[in-house]
Design an enzyme around this catalytic site. Structure first.
Site, short mmCIF file in Angstrom:
data_model
loop_
_atom_site.label_atom_id
_atom_site.label_comp_id
_atom_site.label_asym_id
_atom_site.label_seq_id
_atom_site.Cartn_x
_atom_site.Cartn_y
_atom_site.Cartn_z
N LYS A 80 5.61 -9.28 3.23
CA LYS A 80 5.38 -7.85 3.50
C LYS A 80 6.13 -7.45 4.76
O LYS A 80 6.13 -8.18 5.75
CB LYS A 80 3.88 -7.61 3.66
CG LYS A 80 3.50 -6.16 3.88
CD LYS A 80 1.99 -6.01 4.03
CE LYS A 80 1.56 -4.58 4.21
NZ LYS A 80 0.09 -4.45 4.35
N SER A 155 -2.13 -1.38 1.09
CA SER A 155 -0.77 -1.08 1.50
C SER A 155 0.22 -2.17 1.12
O SER A 155 1.42 -1.95 1.12
CB SER A 155 -0.72 -0.87 3.01
OG SER A 155 -1.13 -2.05 3.68
N SER A 179 -6.04 -3.99 2.06
CA SER A 179 -4.64 -3.91 1.63
C SER A 179 -4.09 -5.12 0.89
O SER A 179 -2.98 -5.05 0.37
CB SER A 179 -3.75 -3.61 2.84
OG SER A 179 -3.77 -2.25 3.10
N1 GLN Z 1 -6.21 1.87 2.95
C1 GLN Z 1 -6.72 1.49 4.23
C2 GLN Z 1 -6.04 2.28 5.31
O1 GLN Z 1 -5.28 3.10 4.98
C3 GLN Z 1 -6.54 0.02 4.44
C4 GLN Z 1 -5.14 -0.35 4.75
C5 GLN Z 1 -4.96 -1.82 5.09
O2 GLN Z 1 -5.78 -2.67 4.78
N2 GLN Z 1 -3.86 -2.10 5.77
O3 GLN Z 1 -6.25 2.11 6.46
#
Ligand code: GLN
Length: 492
Positions: A80, A155, A179
């Site tokens: 990532k 994400s 995420s």
């Molecule tokens: N969707 C959540 C956020 O926007 C979690 C994102 C994540 O785990 N990086 O913060």
């Protein structure tokens, strides 16, 4: 039927290479060809490091031919793009870092490379990992390989889509509020979020420092356990990384859940969730019961406060962490005359709308006069959420629930409604707030042939029981064997 090389798991690919059936270069070529064929459609990668990958693969083959071995020797993985990679562009899905090439490598990635990994490239992400769909990427949206009109989740959507579309054998993601688990669930693969501190965060570009954790996207539980064993453990570059001994997680994979107490939290089966998700998750729990586990109804009463708490804590930490992108030290600079004008223009151009929203929310929550009412209060309620879990784990060994209330949604469906988007994390953010570990494993499909994930949650440093339960489930079901068949779209 013999499998194509790109279809293999890590453990199968390693076994075959050790037997001399093919080389790391051949395996890497097969994956690079798959990327060339499909990634114009799926759009999982921001950067493909083909030449570097082939060099690493050739080096792995040379080592093997000298009689050497290593736990990942010659296995091609994707990373990532929020994890720093020396000499390879690391964008965090943001225009502000579009041309940023880090001078060092994240510990998690370095440990994989020391174990012999071949890095295929860097995968797409919501900007600075803020989002649940990859639609917040500053570059493009990744598509769900099961349905190209839908999101892969986020994400770590690029990593999940790459593994599901078999453009990587496995991948690293990060999980601040879901995420890793959410995209794993939307893409029908395994997603492991270890306990806070289990894997070093050094070189993971910070979003919410008290929540962030490196995670794993893999084709099966064995591969996830293998990668965790390689990456886990103390790192002197990250003071929050834990020095607890690292078990050989693959040894925890016994497919026996007899006598295991599995908690079923009533707060995770809510009105408005997709009925097929509830049916599939309940069927998975019954399956584990039929294998000898004992199902215990439990309550995590503060679950409904997790979203508001998370959306104070995470943006507050983000607003502080993102202050370093000032158009001066590194990253995009507008080159404007005065200092403040340069800040304004660099950050104004470099950050996308969701990141700006989070910075404003966080700055407000931390500002004088509001700190006690918002940030401090959120931290207090966070403790209550943690205590819910601690109390539950006195009665049960592992908790089972859905990963998300629905399967993958359509691209654009929630893009204009941040609150709707935030709701997709309702079942995943709780354990980040509590520092616990969790996994998503495939447990069914809805009527649109979209995958459904079962979430198994363990106590802090309870990775072994989580992996064992997931493995026992996986060994006696076939959901994880299904793969999507994304057709390449002609590029005009
Ligand atoms: N969707 C959540 C956020 O926007 C979690 C994102 C994540 O785990 N990086 O913060």
């Amino acid at each position: 039927m013999t499998e194509a090389l790109y279809e293999l798991t890590i453990h199968d690919a390693l076994a075959d290479m050790r037997r001399g059936e093919f080389t790391a270069v051949e395996l890497t070529q097969a994956l690079l060809e798959r990327i060339t064929e499909l990634d114009g459609t799926v759009k999982a990668y921001l950067t493909v490091t083909a030449e570097r990958a082939l060099d690493q693969a050739a080096a792995a083959d040379a080592r093997r031919s000298r009689g050497e071995d290593a736990p990942l020797l010659g296995v091609p993985l994707a990373i990532k793009d929020v994890l720093a990679t020396k000499g390879v562009r690391t964008t965090c899905g943001s225009r502000i870092l579009e041309n940023f090439v880090p001078p060092y490598t994240a510990t998690a990635v370095a440990r994989l490379e020391e174990a012999g990994m071949v890095m295929l490239g860097k995968t797409n992400t919501d900007e600075f990992a803020m989002g649940s769909s990859t639609e917040n990427s500053g570059f493009f949206t990744t598509r769900n390989p099961w349905d190209l009109n839908r999101v892969p989740g986020g994400s770590s959507g690029g990593s999940a889509a790459a593994v599901a579309a078999q453009e990587a054998v496995a991948a690293l993601g990060t999980d601040t509020g879901g995420s890793v688990r959410l995209p794993a669930s939307y893409c029908g693969i395994v997603g492991l979020k270890p306990s806070y501190g289990r894997i070093s965060r050094f070189g993971l570009v910070a979003y919410g420092s008290s929540l962030d954790q490196v995670g794993i996207l893999a084709k099966d539980v064995r591969d996830a356990a293998l990668l965790l064993t390689i990456m886990a453990g103390h790192d002197r570059c990250d003071s929050t990384s834990l020095s607890h001994p690292v078990p050989t997680y693959t040894s925890a994979l016994i497919d026996d859940v007899k006598g295991l107490r599995i908690g079923l939290p009533k707060e995770y089966f809510i009105e408005g969730m997709q009925p097929e998700v509830e049916t599939a998750v309940r069927a998975a729990v019954s399956h584990l019961e039929s294998m000898g586990a004992r199902i215990v109804p439990i309550s995590l009463p503060n679950t409904d406060k997790a979203l508001p708490v998370y959306y104070l804590v995470a943006p507050a930490e983000a607003s502080a962490n993102l202050a370093r992108y000032d158009g001066v030290r590194f990253g995009y600079s507008a080159g404007a005359g005065s200092m403040f004008e340069n800040f304004r223009q660099s950050r104004g151009y470099g950050f996308g709308p969701e990141v700006k929203r989070r910075i404003m929310l966080g700055t407000y929550a931390l500002s004088a006069g509001y700190y006690d009412a918002y940030y401090l209060k959120a931290q207090q309620v966070r403790t209550l959420i943690k205590q819910d879990f601690e109390r539950a784990f006195e009665e049960v060994d592992v908790i089972a629930c859905p990963v998300a209330p629905t399967t993958a949604f359509k691209i654009g469906e929630k893009a204009d409604n941040p609150l709707e988007m935030y709701l997709s994390d309702a079942f995943t953010i709780t354990l980040n707030l509590a520092g616990m570990c969790g996994i998503s494993v495939p447990c069914g499909f809805d009527q649109n042939n979209l995958p459904i994930g079962l979430q198994l949650i363990g106590p802090h440093l309870g990775e072994e029981v989580v992996l064992r339960t997931a493995y026992a489930y996986e060994r006696t079901t076939t959901w994880h064997e299904r793969r999507p068949n994304p057709a390449p779209v002609e590029q005009s």
